[in-house]
Design an enzyme around this catalytic site. Sequence first.
Site, PDB file in Angstrom:
ATOM      1  CG  HIS A 249       6.066  10.233 -24.935  1.00 39.86           C
ATOM      2  ND1 HIS A 249       4.694  10.235 -25.080  1.00 39.86           N
ATOM      3  CD2 HIS A 249       6.354  11.279 -24.102  1.00 39.86           C
ATOM      4  CE1 HIS A 249       4.174  11.229 -24.377  1.00 39.86           C
ATOM      5  NE2 HIS A 249       5.149  11.870 -23.775  1.00 39.86           N
TER       6      HIS A 249
ATOM      7  CE  LYS B  90      -0.197  13.775 -15.362  1.00 39.22           C
ATOM      8  NZ  LYS B  90      -0.475  14.178 -16.753  1.00 39.22           N
TER       9      LYS B  90
ATOM     10  CG  HIS C 146      -0.793  10.108 -25.450  1.00 33.07           C
ATOM     11  ND1 HIS C 146      -1.372  10.462 -24.249  1.00 33.07           N
ATOM     12  CD2 HIS C 146       0.540  10.196 -25.249  1.00 33.07           C
ATOM     13  CE1 HIS C 146      -0.425  10.757 -23.376  1.00 33.07           C
ATOM     14  NE2 HIS C 146       0.739  10.610 -23.960  1.00 33.07           N
TER      15      HIS C 146
ATOM     16  CD  GLU D  60       7.327  15.837 -23.112  1.00 29.47           C
ATOM     17  OE1 GLU D  60       6.838  16.921 -22.741  1.00 29.47           O
ATOM     18  OE2 GLU D  60       6.642  14.811 -23.257  1.00 29.47           O
TER      19      GLU D  60
ATOM     20  NE  ARG E  81      -4.237  -1.792   1.855  1.00 30.10           N
ATOM     21  CZ  ARG E  81      -4.357  -2.968   2.472  1.00 30.10           C
ATOM     22  NH1 ARG E  81      -3.422  -3.340   3.341  1.00 30.10           N
ATOM     23  NH2 ARG E  81      -5.375  -3.756   2.227  1.00 30.10           N
TER      24      ARG E  81
ATOM     25  CG  HIS F  54       1.433  14.913 -24.192  1.00 30.11           C
ATOM     26  ND1 HIS F  54       2.162  16.062 -24.425  1.00 30.11           N
ATOM     27  CD2 HIS F  54       2.227  14.123 -23.430  1.00 30.11           C
ATOM     28  CE1 HIS F  54       3.337  15.957 -23.832  1.00 30.11           C
ATOM     29  NE2 HIS F  54       3.400  14.793 -23.226  1.00 30.11           N
TER      30      HIS F  54
ATOM     31  CE  LYS G 140       5.445  17.432 -14.802  1.00 34.08           C
ATOM     32  NZ  LYS G 140       6.156  16.283 -15.371  1.00 34.08           N
TER      33      LYS G 140
END
Length: 360
Positions: free
Chosen positions: A263, A141, A250, A183, A119, A246, A225
């Site tokens: 990516h 993320k 994607h 990026e 957990r 994106h 960021k």
Amino acid sequence: MNKLTVDLGERSYDIMIGSGLLRDPEIFRRVIRCPHVMVVTNDTVAPLYLETVRETLSSFCTVETCVLKDGEVYKTMDSFGQVITAMLSRRMGRDSTVLALGGGVVGDIAGFAASACQRGVDFVQVPTTLLAQVDSSVGGKTGVNHPLGKNLIGAFYQPRGVIIDLSCLATLPRRELSAGMAEVIKYGIIWDADFFRELEDRMPDLMALDMELMAHAVSRCCAIKAEVVRQDEREGGIRALLNLGHTFGHAMENFAGYGVWLHGEAVAAGTVMAATLACSRGLLGADELSRITALMVQAGLPVTPPEGMTAADFLELMKLDKKVRQGVVRYVLPRGIGSAAVFADVTPEEVVMTLGRVRG
């Protein structure tokens, strides 16, 4: 060394940026508080840096390793399970740390495993690619892909720290360096027009790995960021701007097959599509669209979608985007270089028109 802080109250953490950090045990001691560490990496990075990191960590903790296969195609629940099994079989309890050594795929899988095992155990990011250093390692993320879409399974789970060793970029293939630069360019488009101009002026030097310039670029991206994540940790508002390119990108990755397009390559072509759409709406000047396209080309990036991909393909695949709300696809569009916004009123006809204009 440059140190930045992601300010999230009790979940705050530092980003440490410099050269030679993989060999500095004191840097790792700052972020590892547990005696048992699982280093998650892949079969490309492991021969380059795993032994160095193992030696550095062994001076103050017990080190286990889990080596995944390299590539976006392996960003799956099977790889997630491989990490979980490695941790449980080695009796790693809640007093453990998962350390991600690699690019964005490794970081996302390892972070997701850290969030779920027992957990939640401590997690440290040690990104070795430019894309991971400026983007995926910061912000919490984590997750894996699903055959129906990218990053559809995962969790927000902040690391205890991010250690960025710029020396790792020296072993990065040029294609991967270019992918990361997509990026970097994104931050200039959505947030900092002056930084975008710096990139225009110095892109050849950055691609030649001028380390002083690279340290500045990585630090600036991480600072942006960190500020965005501070304001909007779970992407309820402003953080969505980080997804410029994106939504289109994607869809391209999914269409081509994960791993066929990197990516960052898909983000580059997706950003040009978003900028083209913004230009048609009068949000972006034609000269700014030309500058964005030219900078992507200068960085060695694609600016058109995969051959054979139709507007119908885009419209179908973009329905699976995480930013979809109540069935409506939300697009991040630049409003001039240095600013962007989210739009939920883009029509299928505009997507068809955008694809036609990009392909000429």
